[in-house]
Write a protein that holds these residues in place. Structure first.
Motif, mmCIF file in Angstrom:
data_model
loop_
_atom_site.group_PDB
_atom_site.id
_atom_site.type_symbol
_atom_site.label_atom_id
_atom_site.label_comp_id
_atom_site.label_asym_id
_atom_site.label_seq_id
_atom_site.Cartn_x
_atom_site.Cartn_y
_atom_site.Cartn_z
ATOM 1 N N MET A 260 0.799 -1.226 0.000
ATOM 2 C CA MET A 260 0.000 0.000 0.000
ATOM 3 C C MET A 260 0.834 1.279 0.000
ATOM 4 O O MET A 260 0.310 2.363 -0.269
ATOM 5 C CB MET A 260 -0.961 -0.014 1.189
ATOM 6 N N ALA A 261 2.114 1.192 0.260
ATOM 7 C CA ALA A 261 2.975 2.379 0.251
ATOM 8 C C ALA A 261 3.599 2.642 -1.114
ATOM 9 O O ALA A 261 4.390 3.577 -1.263
ATOM 10 C CB ALA A 261 4.081 2.234 1.297
ATOM 11 N N HIS A 262 3.212 1.847 -2.118
ATOM 12 C CA HIS A 262 3.875 1.931 -3.414
ATOM 13 C C HIS A 262 2.935 2.432 -4.515
ATOM 14 O O HIS A 262 1.735 2.159 -4.507
ATOM 15 C CB HIS A 262 4.417 0.556 -3.810
ATOM 16 N N THR A 263 3.518 3.144 -5.465
ATOM 17 C CA THR A 263 2.779 3.607 -6.644
ATOM 18 C C THR A 263 3.557 3.258 -7.903
ATOM 19 O O THR A 263 4.743 2.914 -7.851
ATOM 20 C CB THR A 263 2.563 5.135 -6.629
ATOM 21 N N TRP A 264 2.868 3.363 -9.036
ATOM 22 C CA TRP A 264 3.542 3.337 -10.330
ATOM 23 C C TRP A 264 3.963 4.789 -10.590
ATOM 24 O O TRP A 264 3.298 5.546 -11.293
ATOM 25 C CB TRP A 264 2.610 2.827 -11.419
ATOM 26 N N GLY A 265 5.055 5.180 -9.965
ATOM 27 C CA GLY A 265 5.444 6.587 -9.918
ATOM 28 C C GLY A 265 5.894 7.144 -11.256
ATOM 29 O O GLY A 265 6.448 6.442 -12.091
ATOM 30 N N ALA A 266 5.664 8.438 -11.419
ATOM 31 C CA ALA A 266 6.109 9.152 -12.617
ATOM 32 C C ALA A 266 6.102 10.650 -12.323
ATOM 33 O O ALA A 266 5.176 11.132 -11.662
ATOM 34 C CB ALA A 266 5.202 8.858 -13.809
ATOM 35 N N PRO A 267 7.107 11.388 -12.803
ATOM 36 C CA PRO A 267 7.059 12.839 -12.617
ATOM 37 C C PRO A 267 5.928 13.434 -13.461
ATOM 38 O O PRO A 267 5.717 13.026 -14.601
ATOM 39 C CB PRO A 267 8.427 13.299 -13.130
ATOM 40 N N THR A 268 5.191 14.358 -12.880
ATOM 41 C CA THR A 268 4.076 14.967 -13.597
ATOM 42 C C THR A 268 4.171 16.487 -13.524
ATOM 43 O O THR A 268 4.841 17.048 -12.644
ATOM 44 C CB THR A 268 2.714 14.519 -13.030
ATOM 45 N N LEU A 269 3.480 17.146 -14.452
ATOM 46 C CA LEU A 269 3.419 18.605 -14.453
ATOM 47 C C LEU A 269 1.996 19.046 -14.756
ATOM 48 O O LEU A 269 1.232 18.335 -15.409
ATOM 49 C CB LEU A 269 4.412 19.204 -15.457
ATOM 50 N N GLU A 270 1.662 20.225 -14.290
ATOM 51 C CA GLU A 270 0.308 20.747 -14.460
ATOM 52 C C GLU A 270 0.214 21.618 -15.699
ATOM 53 O O GLU A 270 1.088 22.456 -15.953
ATOM 54 C CB GLU A 270 -0.103 21.554 -13.231
ATOM 55 N N VAL A 271 -0.838 21.420 -16.471
ATOM 56 C CA VAL A 271 -1.136 22.253 -17.632
ATOM 57 C C VAL A 271 -2.519 22.859 -17.403
ATOM 58 O O VAL A 271 -3.495 22.121 -17.283
ATOM 59 C CB VAL A 271 -1.134 21.437 -18.940
#
Length: 573
Positions: A316-327
């Motif tokens: 439960m502490a894990h994600t499919w992480g990725a850097p993101t940015l807001e548009v």
């Protein structure tokens, strides 16, 4: 409303859910699919559509060889003991069978020969071929009615906001292959000449990536006349005599009871859009606005329902992480998957220091942000910085290369929100709150690395995965100078494309309790189950591949045709 009765109730409409529903229909089960939103496809529809399939049917055509032994060794090492060995073996053995089934129902895939596994230095990894990309799909086969119900892809997956592009075309363009200009011209010509289709809808007839996969699965579902309820969120699971026997659903303002004679299968995504669950389980800081997944979906409903009937939770502490940015004005953040590999950019913290290999796998990128933020307090947000030459030649986020769309043509509202611009590095540093001396040192060092071709700090460009989205004409495909003003920066946050923790399952997709006992009548696949990959991301397609593979195994089990493991000898290794 009268009680409804089906053989199988499937919760969710992503890849794993629809594969299960289609397969169940082929096995003669009367099936109901319920979906909480008004659109079909979930996160799968906005994904790249890739599936990670060891020893797949298309590898020999590309002159590639693989083995179950190597794949098992690799995934087992990646899982780090957080997924059972028999479940890992079930995946690597059955994935190729599932991929063949997709082909038989009209969704063929092809391997990507040069797309490396994400950890190429690990034993059992391959430099290419295990990731498969869906063949382009003609939306006319789905029909305009079905297309209107299919969740549209993200803007970042489209050329000029309209035309679909597949993985092979994207690589050709980013790698600046000679044929890329002709490929782009052909795509545009095909789209604009398809006037009869464009009169009916703005959406492209040619579906690629996740749209091709989900368009094909949705068409297969409709062809089999499987009942589908949209705007019908799961409320609870019904348990009778120790067995899950149905669900309660909110539909049309009423609570409806649905009985399931065989089983309930949960395939409803993770919990990344639930701030309370993020605060409870994930590393801090955390924000439900950061993911690149559909808003108002993936709020952990199925996970909570499964836990309420005794299901154990893991990862439960894990994600499919990725850097993101807001548009601004886009409904969700954009994930930055490939642009950070292009030469001429770097990522820095508030000290102006690089702290990672920008070209590395995106989950490791996100984890590096958290680790550096814990150490320095200045990596959330981080900043991707590039110079005038990069801006002129390369796409990044929502910005096309400057030679195609110069700064003067960009939306005025983007300056200071999507991108920041300074004539000098000092000026840029002041705007984004980064130490100017550190930023200048990092830029000078990156420029030096570009000249020598060796990143002495983080070995960027040192393996096949890094180089896939680089410029092969350079000494190091991933390194370029950052020396020519004006200079630019974009803000990055530790986002994700889903959580990877959820209900613990066995190799048949059955939900287990804390004692490891099966909860009869309940199956779970996809991001509402704990990932077979453990904390890692072995290769592109490590979410969709397992979701559909365990859906395939789950249906086989529930109809009395369980798929036996073949290489039991590997479990004793």
């Amino acid at each position: 409303m009268q009680e409804q009765v089906f053989d199988l109730v499937v919760v969710g409409t992503g890849a794993g859910a629809l594969l299960a529903a289609v397969r169940a229909a082929d096995e003669g089960l009367k099936t109901l699919v319920i979906e909480k939103t008004d659109l079909v496809g979930g996160t799968s529809a906005i994904s790249g559509g890739g599936i990670w399939i060891p020893d797949n049917y298309d590898m020999p055509k590309a002159g590639l060889r693989d083995s179950i032994d190597a794949a098992f060794k690799y995934v087992k090492a990646c899982a780090k003991g957080l997924a059972s060995d028999d479940r890992v073996l079930a995946y690597v053995e059955t994935a190729r069978v599932m991929a063949q089934y997709l082909q038989t129902i009209g969704i063929p895939y092809r391997c990507v020969p040069k797309y490396s596994d994400y950890y190429p230095e690990m034993d059992g990894a391959l430099p290419g071929g295990r990731t498969m990309d869906p063949v382009d799909y003609n939306a006319a086969q789905l029909g305009l009615g079905g297309l209107a119900q299919l969740r549209p892809t993200s803007p970042g997956q489209l050329i000029l906001g309209r035309m679909h592009i597949n993985a092979f075309e994207a690589h050709s363009m980013l790698a600046r292959e000679f044929k890329s200009n002709f490929t782009l011209a052909g795509m545009m010509l095909r789209y604009f000449l398809d006037y009869p289709w464009r009169r009916k809808t703005r959406r492209d007839r040619r579906l690629t990536g996740g749209q091709a996969l989900m368009g094909g699965l949705f068409a297969a579902l409709r062809k089999r006349k499987v009942e589908l309820w949209l705007n019908s969120p799961l409320q609870d699971l019904i348990v009778e005599q120790g067995r899950v026997s149905g669900v309660t659903v909110q539909r049309g303002g009423q609570t409806v009871t649905v009985r399931a004679r065989r089983a309930v299968l949960l395939g409803a995504g993770g919990f990344e859009r639930n701030q309370q669950m993020r605060e409870q389980y994930l590393p801090k800081p955390t924000d439900a606005a950061w993911p690149a997944t559909p808003p108002k979906a993936n709020t952990g409903d199925a996970i909570r329902a499964g836990a309420a009937v005794g299901g154990a939770l893991r990862l439960m502490a894990h994600t499919w992480g990725a850097p993101t940015l807001e548009v601004p004005k886009e409904e969700k953040f954009r994930a930055l998957f490939v642009e950070r590999s292009l030469p001429g950019c770097m990522v820095v913290n508030a000290r102006g220091e690089r702290f990672l290999n920008e070209s590395g796998p995106y989950p490791e990128f996100q984890q590096a942000m958290f680790a550096n933020h814990a150490a320095t307090g200045g990596a959330v947000p981080a900043w991707i910085v590039f110079d005038a030459d990069f801006r002129q030649q390369q796409p990044i986020g929502p910005m096309m290369p400057g030679k195609a769309v110069p700064d003067s043509k960009l939306r005025k509202s983007w300056l200071g929100t999507v991108y920041w611009k300074g004539e000098t590095l000092d000026e840029l540093a002041a705007q984004i709150g980064v130490d100017p001396a550190g930023l200048k040192r990092s830029a000078a060092r990156m420029t030096e690395f570009a000249q020598t071709g060796v990143d002495l700090d983080f070995r960027r460009g040192g393996n096949a995965f890094d180089r896939y989205y680089g410029d092969p004409r350079r000494k190091n495909p991933n390194l370029g100078p950052i020396a020519k003003g004006p200079f630019y920066a974009m803000k990055l946050l530790p986002g994700d494309i889903g959580t990877k923790g959820g209900l613990l399952t066995d190799r048949e997709g059955r939900v287990l309790d804390e004692q490891g006992q099966v909860i009869e009548g309940l199956y779970c696949v996809g991001n509402n189950s704990a990932s077979v990959m453990g904390p890692a991301y072995p290769g592109a397609g490590s979410t969709l591949g397992p979701a559909m593979t365990f859906a395939y195994r789950a249906v086989a089990h529930m109809v009395g045709k369980p798929i036996a493991l073949q290489r039991l000898d590997l479990l004793g290794a």
